[in-house]
Design a protein around this motif. Structure first.
Motif: not given
Length: 73
Positions: A66-73
């Motif tokens: 995915l190009p944009v991450h909403i949730f940080k891992k």
């Protein structure tokens, strides 16, 4: 006047002979079609956003980057 009466009688004759068809309710049907289409587009956009969030959160494991991450891992 006589001219107005003759014109009115001619129009009434066309109506009674059913020469012309006036579709009553056609505008309402068109408005309902637009509303249904708008609702469908909104549902599709929300479904895609939900699927994106589920994949980004890691609930569904895929090989998609995915190009944009909403949730940080």
């Amino acid at each position: 006047t006589e001219a107005e009466k003759a014109k009115t009688e001619a129009m009434e004759k066309l109506v009674t002979d059913k020469t012309y068809f006036v579709p009553i309710g056609q505008v309402t049907r068109r408005r309902n079609n637009r509303r249904a289409l708008a609702a469908l587009v909104i549902i599709i956009v929300l479904a895609l956003a939900g699927a994106y969030a589920v994949v980004d959160a890691g609930i569904i494991k895929t090989n998609i980057s995915l190009p944009v991450h909403i949730f940080k891992k």
